[in-house]
Design a protein around this motif. Structure first.
Motif, PDB file in Angstrom:
ATOM      1  N   ASP A 107      36.508  55.679   5.132  1.00 57.85           N
ATOM      2  CA  ASP A 107      35.355  55.634   6.029  1.00 57.85           C
ATOM      3  C   ASP A 107      35.333  56.765   7.052  1.00 57.85           C
ATOM      4  O   ASP A 107      34.514  56.754   7.963  1.00 57.85           O
ATOM      5  CB  ASP A 107      35.230  54.263   6.714  1.00 57.85           C
ATOM      6  CG  ASP A 107      36.432  53.922   7.577  1.00 57.85           C
ATOM      7  OD1 ASP A 107      37.377  54.743   7.657  1.00 57.85           O
ATOM      8  OD2 ASP A 107      36.430  52.832   8.171  1.00 57.85           O
ATOM      9  N   ARG A 108      36.244  57.748   6.899  1.00 56.79           N
ATOM     10  CA  ARG A 108      36.275  58.882   7.836  1.00 56.79           C
ATOM     11  C   ARG A 108      36.596  60.161   7.078  1.00 56.79           C
ATOM     12  O   ARG A 108      37.469  60.179   6.218  1.00 56.79           O
ATOM     13  CB  ARG A 108      37.374  58.674   8.899  1.00 56.79           C
ATOM     14  CG  ARG A 108      36.974  57.695   9.977  1.00 56.79           C
ATOM     15  CD  ARG A 108      38.048  57.638  11.045  1.00 56.79           C
ATOM     16  NE  ARG A 108      39.259  57.010  10.559  1.00 56.79           N
ATOM     17  CZ  ARG A 108      40.470  57.230  11.064  1.00 56.79           C
ATOM     18  NH1 ARG A 108      40.647  58.102  12.034  1.00 56.79           N
ATOM     19  NH2 ARG A 108      41.516  56.596  10.576  1.00 56.79           N
ATOM     20  N   VAL A 143      31.974  52.910   7.362  1.00 63.84           N
ATOM     21  CA  VAL A 143      31.044  53.844   7.977  1.00 63.84           C
ATOM     22  C   VAL A 143      29.703  53.137   8.166  1.00 63.84           C
ATOM     23  O   VAL A 143      29.302  52.332   7.318  1.00 63.84           O
ATOM     24  CB  VAL A 143      30.927  55.113   7.081  1.00 63.84           C
ATOM     25  CG1 VAL A 143      30.387  54.772   5.705  1.00 63.84           C
ATOM     26  CG2 VAL A 143      30.080  56.186   7.726  1.00 63.84           C
TER      27      VAL A 143
END
Ligand SMILES: *Cc1c(COP(=O)(O)O)cnc(C)c1O
Length: 242
Positions: A107-108, A143
């Motif tokens: 998610d990053r 996200v």
């Protein structure tokens, strides 16, 4: 007596019924057996019953199990495939890049870059899904949906990753309709991103949605992979570490 083999059959039957009810091909949905907190013996038992893909949440526990079961990895066409489905801190990326086949919980961008840099050359690219916080649950990984298309574009350019799709873990919902409406949002986002990816879209084929309690709603919404723990292995033997 209910064995792991029996429960696996029951889950496969649920998937088949859900596919038929949703008008989808019966082989449209893959099964990931979530073995977190379960001993290596339970994984071995499920593998002996024909299950190949296993999901782990806690990196150290997963890595320990992967090495305990190293023999099952060289088992040719029936070899075990390991999916990381839990949060990844920066200091764990090397272990994930070296040990796992798949990651669902990306998610990053910073974590994606580290995984790509650390993926060993002798292994195929790491297969990754972006985890999306579709229902905006507080304190949750994933996200935000509005940022997912840009993250997907960026991840798709990383050389040692192969962007395969999206994953989401919605809050538990009480009814089929409520479950399905959240999963529908993930499916819409999935279609939107696939439309944007251009040539990379050929690999973007995985929508990781659905657990023991919402498998049917996920299949109706278009899931291509359900992540099932309790319904295969029974209740987890010890509380999850914080
Ligand atoms: C534990 C877990 C599952 C499996 O949940 P069950 O309800 O036991 O089927 C699936 N996905 C993730 C990310 C999990 O952490």
């Amino acid at each position: 007596m209910t064995t792991i083999a029996q429960r696996l059959q029951d889950v496969q039957a649920r998937i088949t019924r859900a596919c038929l009810a949703a008008g989808r091909p019966v082989d449209a949905v893959a099964l990931l057996a979530v073995s977190k907190t379960q001993p290596a013996e339970a994984v071995h038992e499920a593998w002996s019953a024909g299950q190949q893909a296993f999901g782990e949440n806690y990196i150290q526990e997963g890595v320990d199990k992967i090495s305990a079961l190293a023999a099952l990895r060289g088992a040719g066409p029936g070899a075990v495939v390991w999916h990381c489905i839990g949060p990844i801190q920066s200091n764990k990326t090397r272990q994930v890049a070296e040990q796992f086949d798949w990651v669902h919980s990306l998610d990053r961008l910073k974590i994606a870059q580290r995984l790509s840099e650390q993926r060993p050359d002798h292994l195929p690219p790491l297969q990754v899904c972006l985890q999306v916080n579709v229902d905006g649950g507080a304190n949750k990984s994933g996200v935000p949906p509005e940022e997912a298309p840009a993250l997907a574009q960026a991840v798709a350019t990383l050389p040692r990753l192969c962007l395969r799709g999206l994953m989401s873990i919605p809050e538990p919902a009480p009814t089929f309709e409520a479950q399905k409406s959240v999963h529908d949002k993930a499916k819409q986002l999935f279609d939107h991103i696939r439309g944007q990816l251009g040539p990379q879209a050929q690999h973007f084929d995985t929508l990781s949605l659905g657990m023991s309690d919402d498998l049917e709603a996920a299949v109706h919404a278009g899931s291509t992979l359900v992540r099932i723990g309790t319904a295969i292995f029974g209740a987890r033997p010890r509380p999850q570490p914080a």
